[in-house]
Motif scaffolding. Structure first.
Motif, short mmCIF file in Angstrom:
data_model
loop_
_atom_site.label_atom_id
_atom_site.label_comp_id
_atom_site.label_asym_id
_atom_site.label_seq_id
_atom_site.Cartn_x
_atom_site.Cartn_y
_atom_site.Cartn_z
N HIS A 21 -36.16 35.22 58.08
CA HIS A 21 -36.66 35.09 56.70
C HIS A 21 -37.25 33.72 56.45
N GLY A 57 -35.47 47.88 58.19
CA GLY A 57 -36.91 48.15 58.07
C GLY A 57 -37.52 48.80 59.30
N ASN A 91 -43.10 48.32 50.46
CA ASN A 91 -43.12 46.85 50.54
C ASN A 91 -42.29 46.41 51.72
N GLY A 92 -42.79 45.44 52.46
CA GLY A 92 -42.00 44.90 53.57
C GLY A 92 -42.80 44.96 54.86
N ASP A 134 -32.45 43.16 48.37
CA ASP A 134 -33.35 43.65 49.42
C ASP A 134 -32.75 44.76 50.28
N ARG A 151 -38.99 50.12 48.97
CA ARG A 151 -38.79 49.05 49.96
C ARG A 151 -38.96 49.57 51.38
N ASN A 178 -36.80 51.16 53.21
CA ASN A 178 -35.60 50.98 54.01
C ASN A 178 -35.12 52.29 54.63
#
Ligand code: MTE
Ligand code: MO
Length: 427
Positions: free
Chosen positions: A46, A96, A110-111, A241, A411, A413
């Motif tokens: 990150h 992810g 997103n991601g 997240d 997201r 996920n």
């Protein structure tokens, strides 16, 4: 530039972002071997990679804070000296992984748009978190009078209501339930070794948490602080997240309503496909001699059947093993079972109390007839193509959803739907 001290990386990695570094191994390397080589293990950072000089690694300090506020500090040298060393073979998988599949099938997410490779397998070496917490003075209820909500009748903190918060040198943080941390079969390590080498800088040198069977966001790298608390970590990575929501809840959901991800669901992926002449020319690394003979002989050719060889991985969280891998060569109409590779029967090959590793699988079959109606034309309209599909079942009989639309979340996920790969049998 905080990234200027980042390590040099293997050029074979497929890079999604450079600063911070996010990269996955190319598919053909991902599960070529049971343990992913360190230099090809996926990287998910990150922020920048904190600098810890090799010569000073043994002085690296880990501070532990207990629920009563008491603290205890261990240097890495003390951890190594004071506690028995354990090895655990375990997958790390980012929530992810396969997100790009969900995007393709179900819409924008997103991601980072990971392929099938935000997952890798390694043998980790370190000391047990449970041993360290006990030595630091943590005493908890035995669970017999636990309420899940606070102090047990014994007066000691309720084990079921506590969390172990980890933080790293660059301020990343997240937490796991204490029950996982102290489970004698849970194999949670404070790791300093990876596949027989010191932890590489990208993977947390000199010390990281390794939480097998749990989403990798909890395996905090460059670990320097642990807090045992009645609250989960306050970081965005715990509270936002790494949660998942309903298809309708959008990119700004009511964050508090979802539980944080811990154990992950069953998934699988195809990592390589060979068709026809590729196989006859011996391009499949795990197929030789007797297996190769009889593949795609003349009679098969006359019926326009083409041999196909497929490989991939399957994995489930929580220490659940893989019971079965189903494969379809015609888009999901008919199914057969793949052969599970026996990576764990040699003594010492898979260390740990539960199924923390992935299961590699292989399949050899024949594509449906090229003249068959199952096959559709590709975009150029010149070739007939078919869709290979894989899905796995774990030993709790959990299976993967058929498509990503039902599990869509903004997201992206936990993209764990059946994995589909379109193949145009021309090699
Ligand atoms: N720990 C720290 N300190 N900083 C991070 O950015 N990323 C987390 C976890 N631990 C992260 C971290 C996430 S989301 C994942 S998927 C894994 O580390 C990736 O571990 P790897 O890079 O060793 O594969
Ligand atoms: Mo992740």
């Amino acid at each position: 530039d905080p990234f200027k001290e980042d390590p040099v990386r293997d050029p074979r990695l497929v890079t999604h972002t450079l600063k911070p570094r996010n990269a996955e191994p190319p598919n053909e390397e991902l599960d070529r071997t049971f343990k992913t080589p360190n230099e090809l293990f996926y990287v998910r950072n990150h922020m920048w990679v904190p600098v810890v000089e090799e010569a000073k690694a043994d002085d690296h300090a880990l501070e532990i804070e207990l629920p009563d506020g008491e603290t205890r500090r261990y240097t890495l040298a003390e951890l190594k000296e004071r506690f028995p060393t354990h090895k655990v073979t375990a997958v790390l998988q980012c929530s992810g992984s396969r997100r790009s599949d969900m995007t393709r099938q179900a819409g924008k997410t997103n991601g980072l748009q990971w392929g099938v490779g935000a997952i890798s397998n390694a043998e980790w070496e370190g000391v047990r978190l449970a041993d360290v917490l006990a030595d630091a003075g943590l005493t908890v209820s035995d669970g017999t009078s636990s309420t899940r909500s606070g102090t047990a009748v014994s007066g000691k903190p309720d084990t079921n209501a506590l969390h172990v918060q980890f933080s790293g040198l660059e301020a990343y943080g997240s937490s796991i339930p204490l029950t996982k941390a102290i489970d004698p079969r849970g194999d949670v390590l404070l790791a300093f070794g990876m596949n027989g080498q010191p932890l590489p800088r990208d993977h947390g040198f000199p010390l990281r948490a390794v939480v097998p069977g749990t989403v990798a966001a909890r395996s905090v790298k460059w670990l320097n602080k642990i807090v045992v608390s009645d609250e989960e970590s306050h970081s965005q990575w715990q509270r936002r997240d790494y949660k998942s929501f309903g298809p309708n809840e959008g990119a700004n959901p009511n964050w508090d309503r979802a539980v944080s991800m811990q154990e992950t669901p069953v998934t699988s992926a195809i990592t390589a496909v060979w068709v026809g002449d590729c196989i006859r020319r011996g391009k499949v690394p795990w197929m030789s001699g007797s297996k190769l003979r009889g593949v795609g002989d003349a009679s098969e050719k006359e019926t326009t059947k083409e041999p196909v060889a497929v490989q991939g991985y399957a994995y489930s969280g929580g220490g659940r093993g893989i019971a079965r891998v189903d494969i379809s060569l015609d888009g999901g109409k008919t199914w057969d079972q793949a052969e599970l590779v026996d990576d764990c029967s040699k003594p010492g090959a898979c260390l740990g109390n539960k199924n923390w590793t992935w299961k590699r699988w292989r399949y050899v079959g024949q594509l449906p007839s090229l003249k068959g109606t199952e096959l559709t034309k590709d975009a150029a309209g010149t070739k007939a193509c078919t869709t290979l599909v894989v899905k796995a079942t774990d030993d709790s009989y959990n299976s993967q959803p058929e498509s990503h639309s039902g599990i869509y979340n903004a997201r992206g996920n936990l993209a764990t739907a059946w994995h589909r790969v379109r193949v145009c049998p021309d090699c």
